[in-house]
Design an enzyme around this catalytic site. Structure first.
Site, PDB file in Angstrom:
ATOM      1  N   ASP A  79      62.161 -50.237  -6.777  1.00  0.00           N
ATOM      2  CA  ASP A  79      63.386 -50.135  -6.390  1.00  0.00           C
ATOM      3  C   ASP A  79      63.744 -50.453  -4.998  1.00  0.00           C
ATOM      4  OD1 ASP A  79      65.712 -48.439  -5.605  1.00  0.00           O
ATOM      5  OD2 ASP A  79      65.471 -47.456  -7.467  1.00  0.00           O
TER       6      ASP A  79
ATOM      7  N   THR B   8      74.571 -39.430 -12.456  1.00  0.00           N
ATOM      8  CA  THR B   8      73.357 -40.102 -11.030  1.00  0.00           C
ATOM      9  C   THR B   8      74.109 -40.532  -9.948  1.00  0.00           C
ATOM     10  OG1 THR B   8      74.240 -42.169 -12.369  1.00  0.00           O
ATOM     11  CG2 THR B   8      72.443 -41.178 -13.309  1.00  0.00           C
TER      12      THR B   8
ATOM     13  N   TYR C  95      81.279 -55.787 -14.493  1.00  0.00           N
ATOM     14  CA  TYR C  95      79.965 -55.114 -14.943  1.00  0.00           C
ATOM     15  C   TYR C  95      80.351 -55.057 -16.301  1.00  0.00           C
ATOM     16  CZ  TYR C  95      77.373 -50.827 -15.538  1.00  0.00           C
ATOM     17  OH  TYR C  95      77.047 -48.981 -16.089  1.00  0.00           O
TER      18      TYR C  95
ATOM     19  N   LYS D 280      76.500 -55.984 -18.954  1.00  0.00           N
ATOM     20  CA  LYS D 280      75.651 -55.433 -19.646  1.00  0.00           C
ATOM     21  C   LYS D 280      76.451 -55.277 -20.941  1.00  0.00           C
ATOM     22  CE  LYS D 280      74.805 -52.093 -17.044  1.00  0.00           C
ATOM     23  NZ  LYS D 280      73.541 -51.670 -16.978  1.00  0.00           N
TER      24      LYS D 280
END
Length: 248
Positions: free
Chosen positions: A37, A190, A155, A159
């Protein structure tokens, strides 16, 4: 026997959310995990949690849009753990901007992380997975890789690209016993989804048939199936985990 006994996995975006849940679950199921990360503090917290539950872990700060850093991650994995069986391309970023309000710079930035990062992960991990006797690549897409919305053009593009890259890679890598599948989460609780929530909750929550949002563990268990030998004949597929959103 644990479901991932004697397997080694690289999991990106493991500092929080789905990536952390996947890393913890995979470790519990017997895998040695390499977690990466750009968020070093969060990565350290995930590393501690894995060690506390008795797992073996290697953590690496990692910008997934960098080819040099991908080469480094795979090299360290080979040096420290000797093989690679599973890759989860989990890391990604979100944009909610629509078509006319998205600058070319912002569009390209989203692609550099989500699309390019996934491509580089597959490209550089595949040779080591092949040498290890085959395995599984799991690319985290989204319901926004399947259906449109009133915004998020960058996005959606990224995706959707992940979905079809996964299918192309699945065809190309099958001869080497490498399976490639995509997971398409709905809204999961999240840090990324929380960033666009309001006092009334997430703006999409009322549009899901299921009465509550998903948890990171819901995605982790889907990834566990695709990483395990239980899915040995599953490749080029889409695992939708979305509380029924795309069933409407």
């Amino acid at each position: 026997m644990k479901r991932l006994e004697d397997k080694t996995a690289i999991i990106t975006g493991a500092a929080s959310g789905q990536g952390r849940a996947e890393a913890l679950l995979f470790s519990k199921q017997g895998a040695k995990v390499v977690i990466t990360d750009i968020n070093e503090e969060g990565l350290y917290e995930t590393e501690k949690a894995i060690i506390n539950q008795g797992g073996e872990v290697v953590s690496i700060k990692h910008n997934i849009s960098s080819e040099e850093e991908w080469e480094n991650v795979v090299s360290i994995t080979k040096e420290r753990l000797g093989k690679l069986n599973v890759l989860i391309n989990n890391a990604g970023i979100l944009s909610r901007e629509g078509l006319e309000s998205t600058s070319l710079e912002d569009f390209n930035h989203i692609q550099s992380i989500n699309t390019q990062g996934t491509f580089l992960g597959m490209k550089h991990a595949a040779p080591l997975i092949k040498k290890s006797g085959g395995g599984s690549i799991i690319n985290i897409s989204s319901i926004y890789g399947l259906v449109g919305s009133g915004g998020s053009i960058s996005y959606h593009a990224s995706k959707g690209a992940i979905r079809l890259m996964s299918k192309s890679a699945a065809v190309q890598l099958s001869k080497d016993y490498i399976r490639v599948n995509s997971i398409h989460p709905g809204v999961i609780e999240t840090p990324m989804s929380s960033s666009i929530a309001t006092n009334e909750g997430h703006p999409l929550e009322s549009k899901f048939p299921w009465p509550e949002l998903g948890k990171p563990e819901d995605i982790a268990y889907g990834a566990l199936y695709l990483a395990s030998d239980e899915s040995k004949f599953v490749t080029g597929s889409e695992l939708v985990i979305d509380g029924g959103y795309t069933a409407q």
